[in-house]
Design an enzyme around this catalytic site. Sequence first.
Site, PDB file in Angstrom:
ATOM      1  N   LYS A   1       0.953  -1.311   0.047  1.00 58.20           N
ATOM      2  CA  LYS A   1       0.016   0.027  -0.013  1.00 58.20           C
ATOM      3  C   LYS A   1       0.924   1.201   0.002  1.00 58.20           C
ATOM      4  CE  LYS A   1       0.612   0.752   4.728  1.00 58.20           C
ATOM      5  NZ  LYS A   1       1.571   2.158   5.250  1.00 58.20           N
TER       6      LYS A   1
ATOM      7  N   PRO B   1       9.686  -3.973  -0.227  1.00 53.50           N
ATOM      8  CA  PRO B   1      10.968  -3.832   0.905  1.00 53.50           C
ATOM      9  C   PRO B   1      10.178  -3.665   2.463  1.00 53.50           C
ATOM     10  CG  PRO B   1      10.867  -2.214  -1.037  1.00 53.50           C
ATOM     11  CD  PRO B   1       9.483  -2.865  -1.171  1.00 53.50           C
TER      12      PRO B   1
ATOM     13  N   GLY C   1       7.251   1.214   5.008  1.00 48.92           N
ATOM     14  CA  GLY C   1       5.846   1.903   5.092  1.00 48.92           C
ATOM     15  C   GLY C   1       4.885   1.657   4.197  1.00 48.92           C
TER      16      GLY C   1
ATOM     17  N   GLY D   1       4.028  -4.318   3.795  1.00 45.00           N
ATOM     18  CA  GLY D   1       4.471  -5.769   3.288  1.00 45.00           C
ATOM     19  C   GLY D   1       4.165  -6.671   4.587  1.00 45.00           C
TER      20      GLY D   1
ATOM     21  N   ASP E   1      -2.323  -2.158  10.387  1.00 52.22           N
ATOM     22  CA  ASP E   1      -2.595  -2.189   9.029  1.00 52.22           C
ATOM     23  C   ASP E   1      -3.255  -3.260   8.619  1.00 52.22           C
ATOM     24  OD1 ASP E   1      -1.305   0.329   9.167  1.00 52.22           O
ATOM     25  OD2 ASP E   1       0.435  -0.295   8.027  1.00 52.22           O
TER      26      ASP E   1
HETATM   27  O1  C5P Z   1       0.722  -2.053  14.826  1.00 52.71           O
HETATM   28  P1  C5P Z   1       1.978  -2.016  14.256  1.00 52.71           P
HETATM   29  O2  C5P Z   1       2.885  -3.359  14.535  1.00 52.71           O
HETATM   30  O3  C5P Z   1       1.976  -1.704  12.751  1.00 52.71           O
HETATM   31  O4  C5P Z   1       2.708  -0.762  14.869  1.00 52.71           O
HETATM   32  C1  C5P Z   1       3.950  -0.706  15.162  1.00 52.71           C
HETATM   33  C2  C5P Z   1       4.193   0.319  16.320  1.00 52.71           C
HETATM   34  O5  C5P Z   1       3.599   1.625  15.694  1.00 52.71           O
HETATM   35  C3  C5P Z   1       3.223   0.143  17.553  1.00 52.71           C
HETATM   36  O6  C5P Z   1       3.866  -0.593  18.463  1.00 52.71           O
HETATM   37  C4  C5P Z   1       2.912   1.622  17.978  1.00 52.71           C
HETATM   38  O7  C5P Z   1       3.981   2.082  18.844  1.00 52.71           O
HETATM   39  C5  C5P Z   1       2.973   2.396  16.764  1.00 52.71           C
HETATM   40  N1  C5P Z   1       1.763   2.802  16.149  1.00 52.71           N
HETATM   41  C6  C5P Z   1       0.944   3.797  16.920  1.00 52.71           C
HETATM   42  N2  C5P Z   1      -0.136   4.090  16.355  1.00 52.71           N
HETATM   43  C7  C5P Z   1      -0.733   3.637  15.236  1.00 52.71           C
HETATM   44  C8  C5P Z   1       0.030   2.486  14.311  1.00 52.71           C
HETATM   45  C9  C5P Z   1       1.190   2.147  15.365  1.00 52.71           C
HETATM   46  O8  C5P Z   1       1.515   4.315  17.643  1.00 52.71           O
HETATM   47  N3  C5P Z   1      -1.956   3.896  14.784  1.00 52.71           N
END
Ligand code: C5P
Length: 298
Positions: free
Chosen positions: A26, A111, A115, A118, A153
Amino acid sequence: MSSTSSWAPSPPCPPRALYDVPAPAKLNLFLHITGRRPDGYHLLQSVFMLIDWADTLHLQRRPGGHISREDLNGDAPALPEHDLVVRAAQALQQATGCTWGAHIALDKRIPQEAGMGGGSSDAASCLLALNRLWGLRLPLPQLMTIGLQLGADVPFFLGGHHAWVEGIGEQLQPVPLPPARFLVLKPPSGVATPDIFRHPALQRDCTLADRHDFLALDAQALYQYGHNSLQAVAQQLCPDIGWGLHWLQQQGLPGRMTGSGSALFAPLANETDIDLGTLPPGWQAKICRNLSAHPLQA
Ligand code: C5P
């Protein structure tokens, strides 16, 4: 005369293997941080767009409950237990009590630390595929609940359409997006998502955007709407991002970071021809198109 039940269709037998299961990447057209929840997760507004840069999964059902992972091109997380596809399979077993196992071969092309979602997309495609292979028939909302525990995500990729996204990533509304081409750049260095979200300099108070205002824009304005709140901090942590944005500007392209970086993208007018020869070694560049729908939906 036969009873009607003998003519009733029997439920389709789940396949034993699913090969060439796609997991598309994305781009975040914009990403505004609007607040923070008491648990530290950030509230955001964003438009997530599916593109034609994808990983591929090959899955086989196995008896005995064990989940094994094979890294087909050496780009998946080194430890299988850290791989979101393994954690997705285990979460599905836990949620359903399913005793089947699986072998998952992963051809990683998107990759990492980019961001581009993947790992989350791999997890979503894995959940959808195992739901079939294991004959579980879990409805989408239940898969989304499992997916959200794996990563913010994941529900978007399960949803399968471009989406206006709110909450921490779980509130999804489909949005139509006109077909377009994008140059996507990935610097050799990456940024860890938690390092950006916890950074003291992160701007967390964007004013709320209106989905209808966004949807009323013409194609050119739509693809340049808003900004990415994570970009300034990511640029501090990863100087390649600033270099890439400057390079895009020199090509006359309005560049922006996707998600928590470090990948960058810029919309391309149809006639635009880009000379990628001036990018230093180690940079990946790809011209991508947005998808009309998730390939698993089609
Ligand atoms: O949910 P994901 O593993 O993608 O997020 C990684 C880190 O990014 C989370 O542990 C959190 O610290 C931060 N995050 C956040 N708010 C979001 C998505 C991610 O603070 N909406």
